[in-house]
Write a protein that holds these residues in place. Structure first.
Motif, mmCIF file in Angstrom:
data_model
loop_
_atom_site.group_PDB
_atom_site.id
_atom_site.type_symbol
_atom_site.label_atom_id
_atom_site.label_comp_id
_atom_site.label_asym_id
_atom_site.label_seq_id
_atom_site.Cartn_x
_atom_site.Cartn_y
_atom_site.Cartn_z
ATOM 1 N N ARG A 215 -23.198 -48.099 17.892
ATOM 2 C CA ARG A 215 -23.199 -47.747 19.303
ATOM 3 C C ARG A 215 -24.231 -46.648 19.584
ATOM 4 O O ARG A 215 -24.319 -45.664 18.865
ATOM 5 N N ALA A 224 -27.929 -52.499 24.973
ATOM 6 C CA ALA A 224 -26.877 -51.999 25.860
ATOM 7 C C ALA A 224 -27.479 -51.221 27.026
ATOM 8 O O ALA A 224 -27.058 -51.378 28.181
ATOM 9 N N TYR A 260 -19.891 -52.651 21.447
ATOM 10 C CA TYR A 260 -19.671 -52.431 22.883
ATOM 11 C C TYR A 260 -18.647 -53.417 23.453
ATOM 12 O O TYR A 260 -18.951 -54.191 24.366
ATOM 13 N N LEU A 263 -18.306 -53.334 27.201
ATOM 14 C CA LEU A 263 -19.413 -53.798 28.026
ATOM 15 C C LEU A 263 -19.458 -55.316 28.122
ATOM 16 O O LEU A 263 -19.815 -55.863 29.174
#
Length: 420
Positions: A215, A224, A260, A263
């Motif tokens: 991440r 991302a 994620y 997301l």
């Protein structure tokens, strides 16, 4: 200005246009000619090895498939350039990107002004929508990408991230998967990040590098951030953002979705590998050949350290894999499914056929009966996007239609929360 100076500006503007279109081989050749660099012309370059597929790591043997001519030309040109000269050309190309508005203004045409947040658009009209070339940068790094913008619809729309395989490009991948045509039908935005040859010589996503798996770091952090930037610029339904990929792109997609889960509402892995199943090139080769031991353990895949929050959350997942895949062993599909948590779900299998392929489709439902995971195991299929178009590389037009199946699966899932 002298005729010679005008010719130089004209050539540099053309090199800029070629670079922005992803045609780096042609741009490099043009610069070489302008600078008087000794070397061979594109016609003299050695032919590309057509037996190479969209491998998950560079230069591995696999089933024969059509290599995109643009990718082959770029690789052949780059192989002819000495390392020091290549560095100088890279610096020049970066300078050309910066000078693009001025150069284009001098010789005609124009560029849109850069947008905030690292977005720099150049639009191309397509039937039923737009397919635009852009670039993005954040603290994790920078990548170019292409974005399909569907015809206007009311309300926020879904977004799909598509990660290409090795040696491929966004245009090649879009053509081969036919995803833009399907996205236009559904009113879906589709973004195709472009891996650069500077990040990986064969333009593979670096799915086996720990620094690109977690991440807010490396390639995972770039993708991302790119998604977040698109959401600020377009009417995206943030509860319906999905990610999919082929081969190295499929493995990278698994890494990113695992990093994620807040997301992405869905993950598609075609001929790929489980998240974090390798930490270097040797472990990547081993995973591709025989599968990755331990990667199937929920939360136990390598590559996720501190900062990989909500690591144990699972993302609804659809998997496609050919049983005859000689590049990425089909056992890797089982590892992806295990990470998706199929042990806690109820399977229902059905068999069918499409073209020359028979397949087994297994849907895994939770206690409410909702399908959370879907797996397609296709007999006789190799390392190629199933149901794709011959207009792109590494496709198997015989089917079943992976693009249609993925969209149908994705649109049945959304994250909790609002739509804007």
């Amino acid at each position: 200005m002298t005729d010679r100076h005008n010719a130089f500006l004209s050539d540099m503007a053309e090199a800029t246009r070629l670079t922005q279109s992803g045609r780096l081989g042609e741009a490099t050749a043009l610069i070489q000619r302008r600078l008087g660099v000794p070397g061979r012309s594109p016609e003299d370059a050695p032919p590309a090895d057509a037996s190479a597929g969209p491998h998950a790591v560079p230069r591995l043997e696999g089933p024969a498939a059509r290599l995109g001519t643009e990718a082959a030309a770029a690789t052949a040109h780059e192989a002819l350039i000495p390392e020091r000269l290549r560095e100088n050309i890279d610096q020049m190309m970066q300078g050309l990107r910066t000078l693009a508005p001025s150069l284009r203004g001098l010789v005609g045409g124009g560029l849109h002004a850069p947008k905030p947040g690292g977005l720099e658009p150049e639009g191309v009209e397509t039937e039923g929508g737009q397919f635009v070339e852009r670039s993005f940068s954040n603290a994790a790094g920078a990548r170019d990408y292409k974005l399909f913008i569907p015809s206007p619809r009311s309300g926020p729309r879904p977004l799909l991230v598509m990660l290409h395989g090795c040696t491929q490009s966004p245009d090649d991948f879009a053509a081969g998967t036919r995803m833009n045509a399907l996205a236009e039908e559904e009113g879906i935005y589709v973004v195709y990040p472009r891996q650069s040859s500077r990040a990986n010589a064969q333009r593979c996503w670096n799915w086996f590098e720990p620094g690109d798996q977690g991440r807010e770091m490396g390639e995972a952090g770039i993708v991302a951030g790119l998604v977040r930037a698109i959401c600020t610029e377009h009417p995206i339904d943030r509860s319906r953002i999905y990610i999919a990929g082929l081969s190295a792109g499929g493995a990278a997609a698994a890494n990113i979705a695992r990093a994620y889960p807040d997301l992405f509402a869905g993950l598609g892995v075609h001929s790929g590998l489980a998240a974090g199943c390798a930490r270097d090139l040797p472990s990547a080769l081993s995973a591709m050949r025989v599968g990755a031991p331990g990667a199937a353990e929920p939360g136990g895949a390598a590559g996720f350290g501190a900062g990989a929050v909500t690591q144990n959350l699972r993302v609804p997942t659809i998997v496609f894999h050919g049983e005859g895949d000689g590049t990425v062993h089909p056992r890797n599909a089982d590892a992806v499914l295990a990470q998706a948590g199929i042990d806690a779900l109820t399977p229902r299998r059905e068999r069918g056929s499409s073209g020359r392929h028979s397949y087994t489709r297994t849907r895994y439902a939770d206690e409410t009966g909702r399908v959370q995971v879907e797996a397609w195991s296709v007999q006789g299929a190799g390392h190629a996007w199933l149901g794709g178009s011959p207009e792109g590389s590494y496709t198997d037009p015989s089917g079943p239609d992976a693009s249609r199946a993925m969209l149908d699966f994705f649109l049945g899932h959304s994250l909790p929360g609002g739509r804007g």
